[in-house]
Design a protein around this motif. Structure first.
Motif, PDB file in Angstrom:
ATOM      1  N   GLN A 505      17.922  59.228  24.569  1.00  0.00           N
ATOM      2  CA  GLN A 505      17.519  60.217  25.563  1.00  0.00           C
ATOM      3  C   GLN A 505      16.027  60.526  25.501  1.00  0.00           C
ATOM      4  OE1 GLN A 505      19.840  63.714  26.257  1.00  0.00           O
ATOM      5  NE2 GLN A 505      21.788  62.727  25.706  1.00  0.00           N
ATOM      6  N   SER A 532      19.588  64.940  30.756  1.00  0.00           N
ATOM      7  CA  SER A 532      19.028  64.602  29.455  1.00  0.00           C
ATOM      8  C   SER A 532      18.633  65.865  28.698  1.00  0.00           C
ATOM      9  CB  SER A 532      17.791  63.715  29.645  1.00  0.00           C
ATOM     10  OG  SER A 532      17.094  63.546  28.435  1.00  0.00           O
ATOM     11  N   GLU A 533      18.717  65.786  27.380  1.00  0.00           N
ATOM     12  CA  GLU A 533      18.232  66.875  26.547  1.00  0.00           C
ATOM     13  C   GLU A 533      16.712  66.943  26.580  1.00  0.00           C
ATOM     14  OE1 GLU A 533      19.760  66.174  22.683  1.00  0.00           O
ATOM     15  OE2 GLU A 533      21.872  66.415  23.267  1.00  0.00           O
ATOM     16  N   SER A 536      16.105  68.403  31.968  1.00  0.00           N
ATOM     17  CA  SER A 536      17.340  68.405  32.762  1.00  0.00           C
ATOM     18  C   SER A 536      17.212  67.663  34.081  1.00  0.00           C
ATOM     19  CB  SER A 536      17.772  69.850  33.033  1.00  0.00           C
ATOM     20  OG  SER A 536      16.792  70.525  33.819  1.00  0.00           O
ATOM     21  N   ALA A 540      20.620  61.437  31.130  1.00  0.00           N
ATOM     22  CA  ALA A 540      20.838  61.193  29.704  1.00  0.00           C
ATOM     23  C   ALA A 540      20.920  59.711  29.399  1.00  0.00           C
ATOM     24  CB  ALA A 540      22.114  61.894  29.249  1.00  0.00           C
TER      25      ALA A 540
END
Length: 773
Positions: A505, A532-533, A536, A540
């Protein structure tokens, strides 16, 4: 003598030739050392007999019309006669030379050289050699005549004879540069480059020491050996800037670093020939230096999929590849090197063993340089280990090679590729020099990869069409999870740190952040799946790009004209110009500390109502200025409505796309530029495209829309009206939820969120730049 008296001149000449050869001595004085007894016993005058025999030999050849032989016989006699003998036959010698000169088509013996010059200029080397030789044999030799005969012999590639003449020039005029210049030419032509370079160095020193103006002017034309060496070294450095640091020598089978490669070149015949031929300042700029260096250092890359125990750098270092035990990936390596060698290539590169995987700095440099290395390779061999011999069309598309992440750039980057099957035979037995020129193979590649035909054969790295490129690799896999992002660095033309261990990620997030920040292209934000971390607004996983982006049907020109016809009045045009100026003033999207600053049109959500269907969370959403719509997401949304509002703010946003401004692309190629080779080195699409400027901001009325309708540029007005019509179309939206710090986060959706403006007049108050975590 009888034959001579009877005018049988040829017969006499032959008899005298045989006789002279029988009594051959190195000199007149040598006769006495052997036949002195006959002088004592019989009183023979051996010197007179020797002189008479040779004179009759010369006369017989001359009367027989065998002029070159007569002159050579005369030279033979004079070279062996002592001074006393020469003095006794001086009258005969003078008469003989005059007779000889009269038989040449000239006005005298002194003109032999002039006629020889004419023959040399006409390229009649045999005639020139004959005439110069005659002049030399008749004692008319000068350093110029020897020099010209050397040139004629050069023309006939008589290297040894030409070298003797050049050395004679040096002997006759040792202070002159000219003899050494000739000697250099001869030795260079004979491929004796080391000696030729030494001769040139002496010639150069003679020119430097010469006091006359002519020599000084000539000296300025020549480059010193050190200047030539420097020019070649500069070219080597430039050539190797875009080449891998380590290469395998296909002749020796040994892995060579940069220093060993350069030293091998310096010891090669190619280098010595180049140095020997780079004599003048004009030569230093010649394309020949570039071509020779490029030809020597050209290399072949391997594209393949890793299988089992592949050899590492430490497995082959200081060893001969061909001598290694054929286990694991060694046979593949050996076959690759042999295949490249048999095609005439000196150097090869393989990712498994030409990179020190234990050196983090080298790994980072290699990852960021990989695309460039493949781009500048003379050839990339693609090995399909799972495609059996004599396969039918379609086998390439089914190969596992087409599922690997790194192989996308390994195919797109090179200009020349060849596909090989499991037994190292050419795929489809296609023996063309470049399989990118094969229509059948490229069609198969297109079907297998989804990559357009133009990109397959002439790909340019860069940011444009980011969403399309991400879709190309959305189904690819890599051994190391970070490589799914690292393998795209070259595709997008970015250079970023390589940090194995940062996880997928973050690696993908850093790449996408760079793409959006550099290009302003928001198409990378168009995806469905999990956020995704990293941020956003980014996915991801690369698989979120697998589905093609939602594309709205384009409005026809008639539709656009119908839509804007109601805005043709003064108020409508003013409104359109206001929207245009406002949106044109927005900055490009940018990232800072993993936060996306996104210019957009933000519509406040006023109601959310849950409607479960088939185990999916479906929400009916109402927003200011939009028609009601449905959103499908795995996230649980808080239900609210106007009578029961929520404290958290939700927005449906339309990311602002500057392409809707229809600004002219000032960096587009002209008609002539469009004809240039699309594969010219590492030219990227950014060389042809850049973010457009703003004619509104650059106009006198950049503070807003024009004060009076009459002053509006009709073309600008038309673009503003067209923009307004397009803003009324449906569009792909993001759902954002405000966080405690005032920032927003994107709420991921399993399907595209399609919205449409209901009240266009409200847009002026909705243009914002939001900070998204």
């Amino acid at each position: 003598m009888n034959a001579l008296d009877d005018a049988r001149h040829n017969e006499a000449a032959d008899h005298f030739t045989a006789a002279v050869n029988t009594i051959d001595f190195s000199s007149v004085s040598a006769i006495h050392s052997r036949y002195d007894i006959f002088v004592v016993l019989f009183g023979w005058d051996l010197e007179s007999l020797w002189q008479t025999a040779h004179q009759n030999w010369c006369n017989a050849l001359l009367r027989a019309g065998r002029l070159p032989e007569a002159i050579e016989a005369y030279r033979y006699m004079m070279d062996r006669a002592d001074e006393a003998t020469k003095a006794r036959c001086i009258d005969w010698s003078t008469a003989f030379k005059q007779h000889c000169s009269m038989l040449y088509p000239t006005t005298g013996a002194t003109d032999l050289a002039a006629v020889g010059d004419d023959a040399l200029a006409a390229g009649n080397y045999d005639r020139a050699i004959e005439l110069y030789s005659a002049a030399i044999h008749l004692d008319l030799a000068t350093d110029t005549i020897f020099a010209n005969r050397s040139k004629a012999r050069l023309g006939k590639m008589l290297w040894d004879d030409a070298l003797l003449d050049a050395e004679k020039v040096i002997e006759l005029n040792p202070s002159s540069y000219f003899g050494y210049q000739l000697k250099h030419e001869v030795l260079h032509g004979a491929h004796r480059y080391d000696e030729a370079i030494e001769a040139f160095k002496i010639m150069f020193s003679k020119l430097e020491d010469a006091p006359d103006t002519e020599a000084t002017d000539l000296r300025r034309q020549y480059a010193s050996p050190s200047e030539a060496e420097s020019a070649i070294e500069d070219r080597i450095k430039a050539q190797l800037e875009d080449a891998p640091h380590r290469l395998i020598n296909t002749s020796t089978g040994r892995l060579c670093n940069r220093e060993v490669q350069i030293n091998a070149f310096r010891m090669s015949a190619e280098y010595k020939e180049l140095l020997s031929s780079t004599m003048k300042h004009a030569d230093l700029q010649m394309e020949r230096i570039r071509d020779v260096v490029a030809m020597y250092f050209r290399y072949v890359m391997l594209s393949h999929r890793w299988e089992g125990a592949e050899p590492s750098l430490h497995d082959i270092q200081n060893k001969v590849v061909y001598d290694l035990d054929p286990v694991g990936g060694i046979p593949k390596l050996q076959s690759f090197c042999k295949t490249a060698r048999d095609m005439g290539h000196r150097w090869t590169w393989v990712d498994t063993c030409c990179i020190d995987q234990t050196n983090n700095v080298e790994v980072q440099q290699s990852v960021n340089s990989m695309f460039i290395w493949y781009r500048h390779s003379a050839l990339t061999i693609i090995y399909l280990s799972d495609v059996p011999p004599s396969s039918q069309p379609g086998a390439l598309a089914s190969s596992v090679w087409n599922t690997r992440g790194w192989t996308v750039q390994e195919f797109l980057a090179p200009k020349f590729v060849l596909f090989y099957q499991k037994d190292w035979s050419l795929y489809l037995d296609d023996r063309s020099p470049n399989h990118k020129d094969s229509l059948a193979i490229m069609q198969e590649m297109g079907h297998a990869t989804g990559i357009d035909a133009q990109s397959l054969v002439a790909f340019r790295p860069g940011m444009r069409d980011a969403r399309v490129k991400l879709q190309w690799v959305s189904a690819r896999v890599t051994t190391w999870q970070e490589d799914i992002a690292y393998s795209l660095f070259g595709i997008f033309g970015v250079n970023l740190p390589v940090i194995y261990g940062e996880k997928r990620q973050k690696a993908l997030g850093r790449l996408l952040q760079e793409v959006v920040a550099q290009s302003g292209d928001i198409s990378a934000l168009d995806w469905v799946g999990q956020s995704s971390e990293f941020n956003s607004c980014l996915p991801a996983d690369i698989t979120s790009y697998k589905a093609p982006p939602y594309t709205l049907p384009p409005l026809s020109e008639d539709d656009i004209q119908t839509s804007i016809s109601s805005l043709r009045d003064v108020a409508g045009v003013d409104f359109a110009m206001s929207i245009y100026a406002l949106l044109d003033s927005q900055n490009a999207p940018r990232f800072a500390n993993c936060r996306l600053h996104l210019p957009c049109i933000a519509f406040r959500v006023t109601a959310v109502k849950r409607s479960r269907a088939q185990d999916q969370e479906i929400y009916e959403v109402t927003a200011d200025g939009l028609h009601d719509l449905l959103i499908t997401t795995k996230d649980k949304l808080t239900q609210f409505s106007s009578p029961r509002p929520t404290m958290q703010t939700f927005l449906l946003v339309r990311p602002w796309n500057r392409y809707l401004l229809e600004l002219p692309d000032f960096a587009e190629p002209s008609g002539l530029a469009g004809l240039l080779d699309v594969d010219d080195d590492m030219q990227s699409e950014e060389d042809y495209w850049s973010a457009p400027g703003s004619p509104v901001q650059n106009s006198p009325s950049s503070g807003g829309f024009p004060e009076a309708q009459e002053s509006v540029d009709p073309e600008l007005s038309d673009r503003a009206l067209r923009l307004t019509a397009r803003l009324e179309q449906r569009f792909g939206a993001f759902l954002l939820a405000q966080q405690r710090g005032g920032e927003y986060k994107r709420i991921a959706s399993d399907h595209d969120i399609i919205a449409q403006v209901k009240d266009l007049s409200s847009i002026l108050d909705m243009v914002k730049t939001l900070e998204i975590l």
